[in-house]
Scaffold this motif. Structure first.
Motif, mmCIF file in Angstrom:
data_model
loop_
_atom_site.group_PDB
_atom_site.id
_atom_site.type_symbol
_atom_site.label_atom_id
_atom_site.label_comp_id
_atom_site.label_asym_id
_atom_site.label_seq_id
_atom_site.Cartn_x
_atom_site.Cartn_y
_atom_site.Cartn_z
ATOM 1 N N UNK A 161 0.761 -1.338 0.106
ATOM 2 C CA UNK A 161 -0.035 -0.208 0.016
ATOM 3 C C UNK A 161 0.977 1.284 -0.008
ATOM 4 N N UNK A 162 1.825 1.369 0.795
ATOM 5 C CA UNK A 162 2.819 2.572 0.873
ATOM 6 C C UNK A 162 3.380 2.677 -0.462
ATOM 7 N N UNK A 163 3.717 1.722 -1.231
ATOM 8 C CA UNK A 163 4.343 1.886 -2.645
ATOM 9 C C UNK A 163 3.283 2.478 -3.609
ATOM 10 N N UNK A 164 2.058 2.115 -3.465
ATOM 11 C CA UNK A 164 1.199 2.464 -4.389
ATOM 12 C C UNK A 164 0.876 4.050 -4.041
ATOM 13 N N UNK A 165 0.535 4.357 -2.793
ATOM 14 C CA UNK A 165 0.361 5.749 -2.664
ATOM 15 C C UNK A 165 1.486 6.617 -2.872
ATOM 16 N N UNK A 166 2.751 6.240 -2.454
ATOM 17 C CA UNK A 166 3.795 6.869 -3.046
ATOM 18 C C UNK A 166 4.040 7.353 -4.644
ATOM 19 N N UNK A 167 3.343 6.655 -5.126
ATOM 20 C CA UNK A 167 3.323 6.871 -6.645
ATOM 21 C C UNK A 167 2.443 7.763 -7.340
ATOM 22 N N UNK A 168 1.262 8.025 -6.311
ATOM 23 C CA UNK A 168 0.050 8.810 -6.727
ATOM 24 C C UNK A 168 -0.116 9.740 -6.106
ATOM 25 N N UNK A 169 0.315 10.014 -4.782
ATOM 26 C CA UNK A 169 -0.163 11.097 -3.842
ATOM 27 C C UNK A 169 1.071 11.923 -2.989
ATOM 28 N N UNK A 170 1.627 12.861 -4.050
ATOM 29 C CA UNK A 170 2.687 13.445 -3.538
ATOM 30 C C UNK A 170 2.267 15.047 -3.770
ATOM 31 N N UNK A 171 2.958 15.744 -2.892
ATOM 32 C CA UNK A 171 2.623 17.209 -2.734
ATOM 33 C C UNK A 171 3.150 17.790 -4.235
ATOM 34 N N UNK A 172 4.050 17.343 -4.601
ATOM 35 C CA UNK A 172 4.478 17.842 -5.905
ATOM 36 C C UNK A 172 3.331 17.807 -6.946
ATOM 37 N N UNK A 173 2.836 16.706 -7.080
ATOM 38 C CA UNK A 173 1.920 16.416 -8.023
ATOM 39 C C UNK A 173 0.515 17.360 -7.823
ATOM 40 N N UNK A 174 0.110 17.326 -6.504
ATOM 41 C CA UNK A 174 -0.863 18.171 -6.091
ATOM 42 C C UNK A 174 -0.636 19.605 -6.476
ATOM 43 N N UNK A 175 0.382 20.119 -6.154
ATOM 44 C CA UNK A 175 0.540 21.613 -6.692
ATOM 45 C C UNK A 175 0.735 21.837 -7.927
ATOM 46 N N UNK A 176 1.338 20.938 -8.733
ATOM 47 C CA UNK A 176 1.490 21.216 -10.081
ATOM 48 C C UNK A 176 0.103 21.401 -10.662
ATOM 49 N N UNK A 177 -0.885 20.285 -10.205
ATOM 50 C CA UNK A 177 -2.139 20.215 -10.949
ATOM 51 C C UNK A 177 -3.109 21.329 -10.680
ATOM 52 N N UNK A 178 -2.846 21.892 -9.167
ATOM 53 C CA UNK A 178 -3.548 23.219 -8.820
ATOM 54 C C UNK A 178 -3.073 24.283 -9.620
ATOM 55 N N UNK A 179 -2.052 24.537 -9.783
ATOM 56 C CA UNK A 179 -1.454 25.716 -10.307
ATOM 57 C C UNK A 179 -1.920 25.768 -12.029
ATOM 58 N N UNK A 180 -1.686 24.530 -12.478
ATOM 59 C CA UNK A 180 -2.338 24.333 -13.776
ATOM 60 C C UNK A 180 -3.608 24.606 -13.829
ATOM 61 N N UNK A 181 -4.281 24.129 -13.125
ATOM 62 C CA UNK A 181 -5.980 24.462 -13.117
ATOM 63 C C UNK A 181 -6.002 26.047 -13.139
ATOM 64 N N UNK A 182 -5.555 26.883 -12.151
ATOM 65 C CA UNK A 182 -5.501 28.231 -12.179
ATOM 66 C C UNK A 182 -5.343 28.772 -13.376
ATOM 67 N N UNK A 183 -4.346 28.467 -13.802
ATOM 68 C CA UNK A 183 -4.000 29.156 -15.202
ATOM 69 C C UNK A 183 -4.647 28.685 -16.337
ATOM 70 N N UNK A 184 -5.502 27.527 -16.232
ATOM 71 C CA UNK A 184 -6.493 27.057 -17.530
ATOM 72 C C UNK A 184 -7.675 28.094 -17.136
ATOM 73 N N UNK A 185 -8.089 28.344 -15.985
ATOM 74 C CA UNK A 185 -9.188 29.252 -15.764
ATOM 75 C C UNK A 185 -9.051 30.506 -16.054
ATOM 76 N N UNK A 186 -7.724 31.053 -15.571
ATOM 77 C CA UNK A 186 -7.442 32.569 -15.921
ATOM 78 C C UNK A 186 -7.392 32.638 -17.327
ATOM 79 N N UNK A 187 -6.816 31.785 -18.216
ATOM 80 C CA UNK A 187 -6.610 31.890 -19.375
ATOM 81 C C UNK A 187 -8.099 31.885 -20.171
ATOM 82 N N UNK A 188 -9.101 31.136 -19.754
ATOM 83 C CA UNK A 188 -10.392 31.308 -19.977
ATOM 84 C C UNK A 188 -11.241 32.586 -19.781
#
Length: 399
Positions: free
Chosen positions: A356-383
């Protein structure tokens, strides 16, 4: 260290939420710190009535890094006359700060972040919303659920992007509020690399452990009943530690006494999760309702053996191992799972926790979360604002 964007690409971001407690608070703190490290200008607006000394200390440490300041207002959980004054003050602050992003978290934070968007002269920011469960955890069809879903439907019209932390909450939103016209993203919570370090139980650790808020939705009453059934079925006494605080603590203590568990169930109060993990050999998550709980991510990363109910976004965390999860609100089923756990070898327990630890490590990281949030902000701003202009300009304000 995260790389900062060019100065003319920096965003001005305000996070708005109610209670600086629990997983929602951690989510905002993680986002805020990472966004600051990337060079963005961030501010926080939250409740002044909850939190305690630990919250005050955390916010005091963070405040000097908040270019857009920190403001704490008295925010009530349910609708209250003070909401009118709070909304007026927040609207005034936003007009002064002119942020690029106003990000509301939870039901009350989402209200404060989005409702001013209906008013003339509102700040021309995008308005992002992360539900975090909250109003979606009320029983469907109940009076409060209908009221909150109707409110969500209205506020959806002032939302530029929905950032759901689990596919479960997104599905609830679509089912009860209807599909939004704004952008949507499912962005799971993430944890840091430092948390993917195993925790070793203390020599005197209890058999079972609960960590979290002490309230009905967490299903702790079913754990106390399961503890009693474990002892009756096995003729073996065990110990359970309930770490945390909350409105139902006294009721749970009374239930433990009624079950004859005095001395075998203890309530040490709140403490940091990794410190709490040392107090028990197996974590129990008996929740009736969840979104994507940090405690499950943290326990998985620490390789702490876990028994959990299959509610909310928890199956998303377990992924291919979701078959280990059990139904909620079934003390006998929980007792059986606890008995099975007690009969496993140390090697089998370690293998399950490691997978379970190995699976979580592959999908739930702060870097992934922050990258996706910033990308979402920029997509909404561009729109919304195809020509963003000078978004690198920052107005500092001492709240």
């Amino acid at each position: 260290m995260l790389e900062a964007p060019p100065s003319d690409d920096r965003l001005k971001i305000i996070h708005v939420f109610r209670a600086p407690l629990g997983g929602l608070f951690r989510h905002v703190l993680d986002l805020t710190r990472a966004q600051i490290e990337r060079g963005h200008h961030v501010g926080i607006i939250c409740d002044s009535l909850t939190g305690g000394d630990r919250t005050d200390s955390v916010l005091a440490e963070l405040a000097p890094r908040l270019d857009l300041g920190l403001v704490r207002l008295p925010m009530r959980r349910n609708p209250h006359p003070t909401d009118i004054g709070n909304l007026a003050r927040i609207r005034k602050l936003m007009r002064h700060l002119q942020p690029d992003v106003i990000h509301g978290h939870g039901s009350k934070g989402g209200l404060y972040a989005r409702l001013p968007g209906f008013l003339p002269g509102a700040a021309p920011a995008i308005r992002a919303y992360t539900p975090h469960g909250g109003s979606f955890n009320y029983r469907p069809g109940s009076y409060l659920h209908r009221i909150y879903m109707a409110t969500e439907s209205v506020l959806a019209r002032a939302t530029d992007i929905f950032l759901f932390e689990s596919a479960f909450i997104q599905s609830c939103f679509i089912r009860y509020v209807h599909a939004p016209g704004a952008f949507t993203r499912v962005i799971p919570n993430g944890i840091s690399e430092a948390e993917y370090v195993p925790v070793t139980a203390n020599a005197d650790a209890a058999d079972f452990l609960y960590v979290g808020e002490l309230r009905s939705a967490k299903g702790i009453d079913t754990l106390l009943d399961a503890h009693l059934e474990f002892e009756l079925r096995t003729h073996r006494r065990i110990r359970t530690v309930l770490v945390g605080s909350g409105p139902d603590k006294e009721e749970l203590q009374a239930q433990a006494l009624r079950n004859g568990l005095n001395g075998r169930v203890t309530f040490p109060g709140p403490m940091p999760a990794r410190e709490a993990f040392r107090l028990g050999h197996t974590l129990i998550v008996p929740s009736r309702a969840e979104s994507l709980p940090y405690i499950v991510l943290e326990a998985a990363a620490a390789r702490l053996p876990m028994i959990s109910t299959s509610v909310g976004g928890i199956p998303e965390i377990f992924g291919p191992y979701a078959g280990r999860l059990i139904p909620s609100n079934e003390p006998s089923t929980l007792a059986s799972a606890m008995i099975d756990q007690a009969g496993k070898s140390d090697g089998a327990i370690a293998r399950e926790a490691g997978l379970l630890a190995d699976y979580v490590a592959s999908r739930f990281t702060i870097h992934q979360m922050v990258d996706a949030v910033i990308e979402g902000y920029r997509a909404a701003l561009a729109r919304k604002l195809p020509s963003m202009g000078d978004n690198g300009r920052t107005t500092a304000l001492a709240f």
